[in-house]
Design a protein around this motif. Structure first.
Motif, PDB file in Angstrom:
ATOM      1  N   ARG A  11       0.675  -1.148   0.010  1.00  0.00           N
ATOM      2  CA  ARG A  11       0.335   0.133   0.075  1.00  0.00           C
ATOM      3  C   ARG A  11       0.841   1.345   0.055  1.00  0.00           C
ATOM      4  NH1 ARG A  11      -2.703  -2.902   4.826  1.00  0.00           N
ATOM      5  NH2 ARG A  11      -1.527  -1.222   6.088  1.00  0.00           N
ATOM      6  N   LEU A  12       0.184   2.545   0.057  1.00  0.00           N
ATOM      7  CA  LEU A  12       1.001   3.605  -0.178  1.00  0.00           C
ATOM      8  C   LEU A  12       1.990   3.660   1.427  1.00  0.00           C
ATOM      9  CD1 LEU A  12       1.694   6.381  -1.476  1.00  0.00           C
ATOM     10  CD2 LEU A  12      -0.279   7.411  -0.070  1.00  0.00           C
ATOM     11  N   GLU A  13       1.579   3.029   2.410  1.00  0.00           N
ATOM     12  CA  GLU A  13       2.271   3.159   3.453  1.00  0.00           C
ATOM     13  C   GLU A  13       3.470   2.388   3.579  1.00  0.00           C
ATOM     14  OE1 GLU A  13      -1.017   2.285   3.478  1.00  0.00           O
ATOM     15  OE2 GLU A  13      -1.978   3.908   4.338  1.00  0.00           O
ATOM     16  N   ALA A  14       3.633   1.369   2.540  1.00  0.00           N
ATOM     17  CA  ALA A  14       4.760   0.485   2.226  1.00  0.00           C
ATOM     18  C   ALA A  14       6.101   1.635   1.908  1.00  0.00           C
ATOM     19  CB  ALA A  14       4.757  -0.243   1.042  1.00  0.00           C
ATOM     20  N   ALA A  15       5.960   2.825   1.515  1.00  0.00           N
ATOM     21  CA  ALA A  15       7.099   3.753   1.363  1.00  0.00           C
ATOM     22  C   ALA A  15       7.989   4.001   2.660  1.00  0.00           C
ATOM     23  CB  ALA A  15       6.630   5.091   0.844  1.00  0.00           C
TER      24      ALA A  15
END
Length: 195
Positions: A172-176
Motif C-alpha cells: 500500500r502507499l504506507e509501504a514507502a
C-alpha cells in the motif's frame, strides 16, 4: 490550535533540518534548536515520554507511539545535521522509552503497539499494532542504528518489519515508510553535517 503536538512538530522539524543543511544558514539551525528544546521541555513527561497537552497543560492520554518516533527522528536528524550531542541523547532516550513501553513481545511476536496508557500497576493496556506507525518506528530504529553504528537498533528494526512481512505481499502507499526503513539499514546518515 496552538497546542504543541509532537508528531506534527517532528515531521516539520525534519523538513526544517533538511532546509537548514541545504541553506547553511545558522539562523535556521538556531530556530530548530529552540524548537526542539521547547518541545522537550513542554511535551516530555518523565514516565510517559512525549505527550500531548491540552490548553491548560493537562496531559491527554493515552500517549501515542507516533509522537515518540516522529520526534525521535527529528532529534536524530538534528544531531546528524548540527552535531549537538543533547539531540542524540534525546533520540536514544526516546528509543529506550518506546522499547520499554510500546514493544509488543506477546503472542503476535514483534512490532509496537500504537499507544501506552498506564494502568493500575504501571503496565500498558493492549492496543493495536498499526501498519504505518510500525513502519515509521522501524525507520527510526534503522536510522538510529545506521547513525550510531549500534546494531541493537538495526536488529530491532529488522524484527519489526519481520512481524509485518506478510503485509508486504500487497503493498500500500504506507509501504514507502517500510522501504525507507529497510534502506536505512544499509545507507549512511540521512543528513550530512552542516558547517
Amino acid at each position: 490550535s496552538r497546542d504543541l503536538e509532537p508528531e506534527a512538530n517532528g515531521i516539520a522539524l525534519r523538513g526544517w533540518w533538511r532546509w537548514a543543511v541545504r541553506m547553511g544558514d545558522p539562523r535556521l539551525r538556531d530556530f530548530a534548536f529552540r524548537s526542539e528544546d521547547r518541545l522537550w521541555n513542554q511535551c516530555r513527561d518523565p514516565e510517559q515520554g512525549l505527550v500531548r497537552r491540552d490548553t491548560w497543560g493537562k496531559v491527554r492520554t493515552p500517549t501515542l507511539l507516533i509522537d515518540q518516533v516522529e520526534m525521535g527522528l527529528a532529534y536524530l536528524h538534528g544531531w546528524e545535521a548540527a552535531g549537538r550531542d543533547s539531540d542524540l541523547v534525546r533520540a536514544k532516550a526516546i528509543a529506550a522509552h518506546v522499547r520499554e513501553h510500546y514493544e509488543d513481545s506477546g503472542k503476535k511476536g514483534g512490532g509496537f503497539r500504537d499507544d501506552y496508557s498506564r494502568e493500575r500497576f504501571g503496565h500498558s493496556r493492549r492496543s493495536g499494532r498499526p501498519y504505518e506507525e510500525n513502519a515509521v518506528t522501524a525507520r527510526f530504529y534503522a536510522e538510529l542504528g545506521a547513525a550510531t553504528r549500534d546494531t541493537s537498533y538495526t536488529n530491532l528494526a529488522r524484527r519489526t518489519w519481520a512481524a509485518f512481512d506478510k503485509s508486504f505481499e500487497k503493498p500500500r502507499l504506507e509501504a514507502a515508510e517500510w522501504a525507507l526503513a529497510i534502506r536505512a539499514t544499509w545507507a549512511g546518515p540521512v543528513l550530512e553535517r552542516g558547517e
